[in-house]
Design a protein around this motif. Sequence first.
Motif, PDB file in Angstrom:
ATOM      1  N   VAL A 206       0.876  -0.928   0.102  1.00 57.75           N
ATOM      2  CA  VAL A 206       0.314   0.160   0.207  1.00 57.75           C
ATOM      3  C   VAL A 206       0.489   1.854   0.044  1.00 57.75           C
ATOM      4  O   VAL A 206       1.751   0.969   0.769  1.00 57.75           O
ATOM      5  N   TRP A 207       0.432   2.478  -0.598  1.00 59.12           N
ATOM      6  CA  TRP A 207       0.971   3.629  -0.630  1.00 59.12           C
ATOM      7  C   TRP A 207       0.085   4.561  -1.003  1.00 59.12           C
ATOM      8  O   TRP A 207      -0.633   4.811  -0.909  1.00 59.12           O
ATOM      9  N   GLY A 208       0.181   5.874  -0.949  1.00 58.68           N
ATOM     10  CA  GLY A 208      -0.185   6.942  -1.277  1.00 58.68           C
ATOM     11  C   GLY A 208      -0.549   7.962  -0.014  1.00 58.68           C
ATOM     12  O   GLY A 208      -0.619   8.112   0.574  1.00 58.68           O
ATOM     13  N   TYR A 209      -1.285   9.304  -0.502  1.00 58.90           N
ATOM     14  CA  TYR A 209      -2.135  10.184   0.340  1.00 58.90           C
ATOM     15  C   TYR A 209      -3.179   9.440   0.966  1.00 58.90           C
ATOM     16  O   TYR A 209      -4.120   9.105   0.597  1.00 58.90           O
ATOM     17  N   HIS A 210      -2.748   9.754   2.334  1.00 59.39           N
ATOM     18  CA  HIS A 210      -4.204   9.550   3.150  1.00 59.39           C
ATOM     19  C   HIS A 210      -4.310  10.195   4.685  1.00 59.39           C
ATOM     20  O   HIS A 210      -3.377   9.861   5.016  1.00 59.39           O
ATOM     21  N   PRO A 211      -4.653  11.675   4.208  1.00 62.32           N
ATOM     22  CA  PRO A 211      -4.172  12.516   5.092  1.00 62.32           C
ATOM     23  C   PRO A 211      -4.739  12.106   6.592  1.00 62.32           C
ATOM     24  O   PRO A 211      -5.861  11.599   6.716  1.00 62.32           O
ATOM     25  N   TYR A 212      -4.110  12.232   7.834  1.00 64.09           N
ATOM     26  CA  TYR A 212      -4.669  11.293   9.201  1.00 64.09           C
ATOM     27  C   TYR A 212      -5.640  12.490   9.653  1.00 64.09           C
ATOM     28  O   TYR A 212      -6.577  12.365  10.352  1.00 64.09           O
ATOM     29  N   PHE A 213      -5.080  13.657   9.469  1.00 62.22           N
ATOM     30  CA  PHE A 213      -6.828  14.114  10.128  1.00 62.22           C
ATOM     31  C   PHE A 213      -8.181  14.169   9.842  1.00 62.22           C
ATOM     32  O   PHE A 213      -9.205  14.225  10.592  1.00 62.22           O
ATOM     33  N   GLN A 214      -8.444  13.404   8.854  1.00 63.74           N
ATOM     34  CA  GLN A 214      -9.752  12.590   8.411  1.00 63.74           C
ATOM     35  C   GLN A 214      -9.546  10.619   9.015  1.00 63.74           C
ATOM     36  O   GLN A 214     -11.109  10.203   8.911  1.00 63.74           O
ATOM     37  N   TRP A 215      -9.409  10.818   9.780  1.00 61.73           N
ATOM     38  CA  TRP A 215      -9.624   9.197  10.543  1.00 61.73           C
ATOM     39  C   TRP A 215     -10.260   9.411  12.042  1.00 61.73           C
ATOM     40  O   TRP A 215      -9.665  10.287  12.688  1.00 61.73           O
ATOM     41  N   GLU A 216     -11.008   8.438  12.599  1.00 61.39           N
ATOM     42  CA  GLU A 216     -11.665   8.523  13.730  1.00 61.39           C
ATOM     43  C   GLU A 216     -10.714   7.866  14.673  1.00 61.39           C
ATOM     44  O   GLU A 216     -10.299   6.743  14.315  1.00 61.39           O
TER      45      GLU A 216
END
Length: 164
Positions: A69-79
């Motif tokens: 897995v790779w790629g952009y995934h902003p942590y501020f959208q994680w619950e």
Amino acid sequence: MVNKMIAVAENKEPVEGNLYYATEDLSFCFKPKKLYSFSTSFGEGGVASLQIGTLQVEIESETGRCLFVWGYHPYFQWENLSLMVPEYSNGAVYYISKGRIANGVSINLPDSKEWVSYFDRKSNLLCVTNKKYPIRKNYKIATGVILGVEDCELCSIWLNPVFK
């Protein structure tokens, strides 16, 4: 015909390497332990990816085998949620399509906008899921990467990265 994924648990060894999350870039990066082994281990057909939002599951074009897995995934959208690593087997997960997958393309998975991300701050474990099925089959495909499959569909991605 709808493209589906199937899991094949043939005691395939996971891709060895390191999964990182770069906080500054808001993205995942996977560094394989042995770069030279990719063409030998996975064929010389090139790579493509399965896309869930901006998160990518790298696949080998010729076989459809999910690699990492790779790629952009902003942590501020994680619950925030307390998570435990699910039971899993070492195995391989393959994306099956009608024909050969073109090198370099990203295949957007249906309903990818409905996926949510849960993060456990204590364990640094992230679960990206569509919550569509109760997941009973989990396969470790790479260091720090477990894919949950149910009814021949990808249902969850479990990530345990090193944060940078």
